[in-house]
Write a protein that holds these residues in place. Structure first.
Motif, PDB file in Angstrom:
ATOM      1  N   SER A  20       0.865  -1.174   0.000  1.00  0.00           N
ATOM      2  CA  SER A  20       0.000   0.000   0.000  1.00  0.00           C
ATOM      3  C   SER A  20       0.897   1.217   0.000  1.00  0.00           C
ATOM      4  N   TYR A  21       0.365   2.328  -0.467  1.00  0.00           N
ATOM      5  CA  TYR A  21       1.156   3.548  -0.352  1.00  0.00           C
ATOM      6  C   TYR A  21       0.415   4.541   0.526  1.00  0.00           C
ATOM      7  N   ALA A  22       1.188   5.482   1.076  1.00  0.00           N
ATOM      8  CA  ALA A  22       0.601   6.414   2.026  1.00  0.00           C
ATOM      9  C   ALA A  22      -0.213   7.466   1.288  1.00  0.00           C
ATOM     10  N   GLY A  23      -1.501   7.480   1.503  1.00  0.00           N
ATOM     11  CA  GLY A  23      -2.364   8.478   0.892  1.00  0.00           C
ATOM     12  C   GLY A  23      -2.669   9.577   1.892  1.00  0.00           C
ATOM     13  N   ARG A  24      -3.502  10.505   1.494  1.00  0.00           N
ATOM     14  CA  ARG A  24      -3.827  11.616   2.379  1.00  0.00           C
ATOM     15  C   ARG A  24      -4.653  11.140   3.579  1.00  0.00           C
ATOM     16  N   HIS A  25      -5.509  10.145   3.351  1.00  0.00           N
ATOM     17  CA  HIS A  25      -6.336   9.632   4.454  1.00  0.00           C
ATOM     18  C   HIS A  25      -5.885   8.226   4.817  1.00  0.00           C
ATOM     19  N   GLY A  26      -4.643   8.086   5.214  1.00  0.00           N
ATOM     20  CA  GLY A  26      -4.146   6.779   5.600  1.00  0.00           C
ATOM     21  C   GLY A  26      -3.681   5.979   4.409  1.00  0.00           C
ATOM     22  N   PRO A  27      -3.198   4.752   4.658  1.00  0.00           N
ATOM     23  CA  PRO A  27      -2.629   3.951   3.577  1.00  0.00           C
ATOM     24  C   PRO A  27      -3.681   3.539   2.534  1.00  0.00           C
ATOM     25  N   VAL A  28      -3.273   3.587   1.264  1.00  0.00           N
ATOM     26  CA  VAL A  28      -4.142   3.134   0.179  1.00  0.00           C
ATOM     27  C   VAL A  28      -3.659   1.754  -0.257  1.00  0.00           C
ATOM     28  N   PRO A  29      -4.478   0.730  -0.022  1.00  0.00           N
ATOM     29  CA  PRO A  29      -4.019  -0.619  -0.373  1.00  0.00           C
ATOM     30  C   PRO A  29      -4.006  -0.821  -1.889  1.00  0.00           C
ATOM     31  N   ILE A  30      -2.928  -1.435  -2.389  1.00  0.00           N
ATOM     32  CA  ILE A  30      -2.806  -1.728  -3.814  1.00  0.00           C
ATOM     33  C   ILE A  30      -2.896  -3.234  -4.035  1.00  0.00           C
ATOM     34  N   LEU A  31      -2.169  -3.981  -3.183  1.00  0.00           N
ATOM     35  CA  LEU A  31      -2.214  -5.441  -3.269  1.00  0.00           C
ATOM     36  C   LEU A  31      -2.565  -5.992  -1.899  1.00  0.00           C
ATOM     37  N   LYS A  32      -3.456  -7.002  -1.887  1.00  0.00           N
ATOM     38  CA  LYS A  32      -3.873  -7.570  -0.609  1.00  0.00           C
ATOM     39  C   LYS A  32      -3.642  -9.075  -0.603  1.00  0.00           C
ATOM     40  N   ASP A  33      -2.740  -9.525   0.263  1.00  0.00           N
ATOM     41  CA  ASP A  33      -2.660 -10.929   0.577  1.00  0.00           C
ATOM     42  C   ASP A  33      -2.496 -11.813  -0.667  1.00  0.00           C
ATOM     43  N   ILE A  34      -1.463 -11.546  -1.447  1.00  0.00           N
ATOM     44  CA  ILE A  34      -1.244 -12.317  -2.679  1.00  0.00           C
ATOM     45  C   ILE A  34      -0.314 -13.485  -2.378  1.00  0.00           C
ATOM     46  N   SER A  35      -0.736 -14.702  -2.723  1.00  0.00           N
ATOM     47  CA  SER A  35       0.133 -15.866  -2.567  1.00  0.00           C
ATOM     48  C   SER A  35       0.062 -16.714  -3.826  1.00  0.00           C
ATOM     49  N   PHE A  36       1.205 -17.148  -4.315  1.00  0.00           N
ATOM     50  CA  PHE A  36       1.247 -18.134  -5.391  1.00  0.00           C
ATOM     51  C   PHE A  36       2.656 -18.682  -5.477  1.00  0.00           C
ATOM     52  N   SER A  37       2.825 -19.771  -6.199  1.00  0.00           N
ATOM     53  CA  SER A  37       4.176 -20.272  -6.394  1.00  0.00           C
ATOM     54  C   SER A  37       4.312 -20.758  -7.827  1.00  0.00           C
ATOM     55  N   VAL A  38       5.527 -20.659  -8.332  1.00  0.00           N
ATOM     56  CA  VAL A  38       5.794 -21.067  -9.707  1.00  0.00           C
ATOM     57  C   VAL A  38       6.949 -22.059  -9.684  1.00  0.00           C
TER      58      VAL A  38
END
Lengths: 253, 302
Positions: free
Chosen positions: A10-28
């Motif tokens: 997430s990046y810091a926005g004006r009203h708290g953190p703005v989530p971009i990616l949430k809980d991503i899991s995978f394997s290759v």
């Protein structure tokens, strides 16, 4: 080979953190190709920035061969390379192709640079006459081939592909995709391919996840992807909208 | 971002494939030169400046007179065949002083350039690339220099250091670099997020390597364009210092000092102040024309 667990950004926005990616899991697995499908704004480019070490995750872990990618120094750097979306922006405008391809080798203090540059050009299907040209003298497809050669010249194991063909003409797209596929087989490369284009992902990948506003909503095997078998409503919607533009590319399947 | 040379994009010179790094560099330079030469005004500027530089370098060949030997019997002579631009109040040939004086002027101009371009680039690129606290510290420092009027700051510096050619160079350089730092910083801020810089980070390039080999080359063109336009201003500041007696010391000639000396005789012996003044004008004009031409080639937006 590559394992991603509970990755968040997430990046810091004006009203708290703005989530971009949430809980991503995978394997290759080694030699595998993993696709990430999503529309713009879904966070797919951010995912690749995290995997390449250009940005740091807020939470979660990236494991390369079991080792956490925390500090991106020397050896780790060589194992993961990145091919970006826009071949017009990813080459330095003042450097010849020769210099662009030699740079990774110089960074890592390697020898035999001229010979290896020539070999790398040949491997992506460009003849030696391109060696001392500048990027503006090349077409988009030729530039993307140079970008691929640059990523592969230090023999990485994992290659991150951010919409590698979306900036190219349809006729050139298939060429570049096939080149990538050939190189993958030849060198046992592990691919993570991010795209909004279902046909490209279906053509290139064994498995793919559908990313929607920062979360993986569904993971599909290649054959389900080709057949359009999916369960999540968002994936269904995506498939349906893609079908309209699909026929042109289905030919190459 | 610097523009591509137009000849290269139209492919007039890029037709054949270069076979070595040297050949590629030469071709590119030739293309850029052809583009710059294509404008008539730029050609005028180049010829003007080149003539003045060559004439001052070849001064002993062009005039039999010494610029410093006084001849009180030949005071304040009008322009004539033996003294084409007349003589000054100590009987020295004005043409000789003008030619030799050009050496001091060009020494200050090029000396300043050699100091300010690297200094401005280094400060600006570092500030722009690292951002944050580094940026704040370096930019406030440049703001301090920018806050003073240039000529006043140069005067204060020369007054403190003592008048001489070398100190004049230092003074002019110290008052000129902040503008270059600002340009380089602005340029770097747009470049540091560019894809080809990100790729270098992924490849494992060190930050000094990225800055020196990949960002600086892209900033040089806009800094050089600014410098060429600025050279006119530098010549005028130099002349200003000379006029106030703070540059090159007598009896050695310098254009600004010559104008100053001639001022007293302006009413009756106009040639003493007029010719050095015209020289300052011509060289400033020449550099401005070159600067405009360079800008047109390197930045098609202007």
């Amino acid at each position: 080979m590559l394992e991603v667990s509970r990755l968040s950004f997430s990046y810091a926005g004006r009203h708290g953190p703005v989530p971009i990616l949430k809980d991503i899991s995978f394997s290759v697995p080694r030699g595998g190709a993993y696709g990430v499908i999503g529309e713009s704004g879904s966070g797919k480019s951010t995912l690749l920035r995290l995997l390449s070490g250009l940005a740091r995750p807020v939470e979660g872990q990236i494991l390369v061969d079991g080792a956490p990618a925390v500090r991106w120094s020397g050896k780790m750097r060589r194992r993961v390379q990145f091919v970006m979306q826009d071949p017009y922006a990813s080459l330095h405008p003042l450097k010849t192709i020769n210099s662009a391809l030699g740079e990774p080798l110089r960074i890592h203090g390697e020898r035999d640079i001229p010979a290896r540059v020539e070999k790398a050009l040949a491997q992506v299907g460009l003849d030696a006459s391109f060696r001392f040209r500048f990027p503006h003298q090349l077409s988009g497809g030729q530039r993307q081939r140079v970008a691929i050669a640059r990523a592969l010249i230090i023999n990485p194991e994992i290659v991150l592909l951010d919409e590698p063909t979306s900036a190219l003409d349809v006729s050139v797209q298939a060429e570049v995709l096939n080149l990538l596929k050939d190189l993958q087989e030849e060198r046992q490369l592990t691919f993570v391919l991010v795209s909004h284009d279902l046909a490209v992902v279906a053509h290139m990948c064994d498995r793919a996840s559908v990313l929607h506003s920062g979360s993986i909503v569904e993971t599909l095997e290649a054959r389900d992807l080709r057949a359009g078998n999916c369960s999540h409503p968002y994936s269904k919607e995506l498939m349906a909208s893609a079908r309209v533009g699909l026929p042109a590319l289905e030919v190459e399947q | 971002m610097p523009a591509q040379p137009t000849l290269a994009t139209t492919g007039q010179l890029a037709g054949s494939a270069p076979r070595s790094a040297l050949q590629a560099a030469l071709l590119r330079t030739a293309e850029a030169c052809a583009d710059i030469w294509a404008s008539r005004l730029t050609r005028v500027g180049i010829v003007l400046v080149a003539m003045m530089v060559l004439a001052s370098l070849a001064a002993p060949l062009l005039t039999p007179y010494s610029p410093t030997t006084t001849d009180l019997g030949a005071r304040l002579l009008q322009p004539s065949l033996s003294h084409p631009l007349g003589t000054d109040d100590l009987g020295r040939d004005v043409l000789a002083r003008l030619l030799y004086g050009g050496r001091a002027t060009f020494a200050i101009v090029f000396g300043t350039l050699v100091l300010i371009v690297p200094l401005g680039l280094l400060v600006g690129v570092t500030a722009g690339f690292f951002g944050g606290i580094v940026d704040v510290v370096l930019m406030r420092l440049t703001d301090i220099f920018l806050a003073f009027p240039r000529l006043v700051l140069a005067l204060a510096l020369v007054a403190a250091l003592g008048p001489s050619l070398f100190n004049a160079i230092i003074a002019v350089a110290l008052t000129s670099w902040p503008a270059y730092a600002r340009i380089a910083r602005a340029e770097t801020m747009t470049l540091r997020r560019a894809d080809f810089i990100s790729i270098l980070k992924v490849l494992g390039a060190s930050r000094p390597r990225i800055i020196l080999f990949h960002i600086v080359p892209l900033c040089i063109s806009s800094v050089l364009v600014r410098a060429t336009v600025d050279l006119a201003g530098i010549i005028i500041i130099t002349a200003g210092l000379g006029f106030l007696g703070l540059g090159v010391q007598p009896p050695y000639p310098e254009w600004g000092a010559m104008v100053s000396e001639g001022r007293r005789f302006m009413q009756d012996q106009w040639w003493m102040a007029t010719f050095p003044g015209l020289a300052v004008l011509a060289v400033s004009l020449g550099f401005n024309l070159i600067g405009d031409g360079l800008r047109d080639v390197m930045d098609p937006r202007a």
